[in-house]
Scaffold this active site. Structure first.
Site, mmCIF file in Angstrom:
data_model
loop_
_atom_site.group_PDB
_atom_site.id
_atom_site.type_symbol
_atom_site.label_atom_id
_atom_site.label_comp_id
_atom_site.label_asym_id
_atom_site.label_seq_id
_atom_site.Cartn_x
_atom_site.Cartn_y
_atom_site.Cartn_z
ATOM 1 N N SER A 125 0.735 -1.346 0.071
ATOM 2 C CA SER A 125 -0.056 0.022 -0.220
ATOM 3 C C SER A 125 0.903 1.072 0.044
ATOM 4 C CB SER A 125 -1.004 0.041 1.128
ATOM 5 O OG SER A 125 -0.277 0.029 2.504
ATOM 6 N N ASP B 272 -3.507 8.394 7.415
ATOM 7 C CA ASP B 272 -4.366 7.329 8.067
ATOM 8 C C ASP B 272 -3.403 6.846 9.241
ATOM 9 O OD1 ASP B 272 -2.958 5.372 7.024
ATOM 10 O OD2 ASP B 272 -4.762 4.948 5.571
ATOM 11 N N HIS C 4 -0.405 5.024 7.003
ATOM 12 C CA HIS C 4 0.092 5.472 5.964
ATOM 13 C C HIS C 4 0.713 6.984 5.826
ATOM 14 C CE1 HIS C 4 -2.288 2.144 4.396
ATOM 15 N NE2 HIS C 4 -1.257 1.640 3.897
#
Ligand SMILES: *[C@@H]1O[C@H](CO)[C@@H](O)[C@H](O)[C@H]1NC(C)=O
Ligand SMILES: *[C@@H]1O[C@H](CO)[C@@H](O)[C@H](O)[C@H]1NC(C)=O
Ligand SMILES: *[C@@H]1O[C@H](CO)[C@@H](O)[C@H](O)[C@H]1NC(C)=O
Length: 355
Positions: free
Chosen positions: A40, A317, A320
């Site tokens: 991610s 978040d 990340h």
């Protein structure tokens, strides 16, 4: 602590402006193509159509990105995007999931949120492309390129970026309710097993033509808002055990690239030491709450309004980094400031070495 972090942000903004002054003008990219593998941290939308909780194709993700909520786990660009701009690519490298024949000649992004070096990593939250699967997808792209009569030997001149491994800890080893690895291996043994598998996968990448490969080591994954809230820190800013895992793993990167480069004469593997970049003060590092409102453990709540001053948040978040952190990491990965930032090359030098 507050003024240390704002100072750092200012420094990074200056570096950024300087970089754009220097590199935006070049019309031809420094390399013919650029391929991205990972999780991610660099995913740009490969999971959007999967049955999966590993997704970010909704607001407030992408609020600062020109194309909006593309599936990037960030308010803006990922490190891979920014490095692509430094390399002189005018367009962002397309996700594998949607890349057209026309687009694939300049590179493809295979990265997939939730995935790992190990096949099972991240499976508790649904679909994702593991690193093995990403290599299979790369093979398919190479076949497509040959069908399109592209010169496959230019693959040797391209840039490859691999940013993976965090999930093998936070979404595998440290989730004993879902995974058995912590019962099968001691932490030390696990990092060895993991590195062995990674090394094998990187040799496969080499066999498919990759020569200039930048490997991102892990950040201090015990400092994320998720880790600190879930595991507790005993009054410290970070979760010691998780950072120890990252450190054990990271210390295997130098021998890894040395081995890959000596075993394969024309190989140019290098590693980027993200620890030193994102947390210059070590464990006393800046710790800021996530910018967005959370829905559950780590993801941004769909449709919520994010914090207004995003450049003051390390994390977007609870897992990340925000775009400003990505700018800091990408900038120093490209142009090392400290000798510990990259070994043996930063990306600027990597793409200029003749092999
Ligand atoms: C293919 O690319 C390689 C490396 O860039 C070059 O040496 C070779 O001449 C090219 N072959 C053709 C047929 O264009
Ligand atoms: C551990 O879990 C994996 C799947 O996640 C499974 O394939 C394997 O058999 C398990 N091993 C043991 C010893 O339980
Ligand atoms: C990364 O850099 C820091 C210094 O900034 C250093 O202490 C650490 O050993 C480096 N890590 C690796 C794996 O080289």
């Amino acid at each position: 602590m507050a003024h240390e972090s704002s100072f750092l942000v200012l420094v990074h903004i200056f570096i950024l402006l300087w970089h754009f002054g220097t590199y935006k003008v070049s019309s031809k990219p420094k390399v013919p193509c650029y391929f991205i593998f990972g999780d991610s941290l660099v995913d740009n939308g490969n999971n959007n159509e999967l049955y999966s909780k590993w997704k970010a194709n909704y607001r407030p993700y992408g609020v600062d990105f020109p194309k909006g909520d593309t599936g990037r786990f960030c308010n803006g660009r990922t490190t891979a995007d920014i490095i692509g701009q430094f390399l002189g690519f005018n367009d962002f490298i397309p996700p594998y999931a949607t890349a057209t024949d026309e687009e694939i000649s300049t590179g493809v992004n295979y990265a997939s949120a939730g995935c790992g070096i190990r096949e099972e990593t991240g499976s508790h939250n649904g679909g994702r492309f593991s690193l093995d699967m990403q290599l299979v997808n790369h093979k398919a792209v190479i076949s497509r390129l040959s069908r399109l009569q592209q010169n496959i030997s230019t693959l040797k001149e391209c840039m490859y970026l691999v940013n993976i491994g965090s999930n093998d800890f936070v979404n595998n080893y440290f989730l004993p309710d879902h995974y058995n690895t912590s019962r099968l291996y001691s932490l030390k043994k696990y990092t060895e097993v993991l590195m062995k598998q990674y090394s094998k996968q990187l040799r496969t990448l080499y066999k498919m033509g990759a020569r200039k490969v930048a490997l991102f080591a892990l950040t201090q994954i015990g400092c994320t808002p998720l880790a600190t809230s879930k595991f507790g820190t005993d009054g410290k800013p970070c979760v010691k055990e998780i950072n120890k895992a990252a450190m054990l793993f990271n210390h295997k990167f130098k021998p890894l690239v040395e081995k890959l480069n000596t075993d394969n004469e024309d190989a140019l593997f290098t590693f980027i030491n993200i620890t030193s970049i994102l947390y210059p003060q070590g464990d006393r590092a800046m710790r800021t709450p996530p910018c967005c409102k959370l829905d559950g453990e780590w993801a941004c709540k769909a449709g919520s309004i994010p914090c207004p001053f995003r450049i003051f948040h390390i994390y977007y978040d609870a897992l990340h980094p925000s775009e400003i952190s990505n700018i800091a990491m990408a900038t120093r990965a490209y142009h090392a400031i400290h000798p510990a930032d990259a070994y043996p090359y930063d990306i600027y030098h990597l793409v200029r070495v003749h092999n």
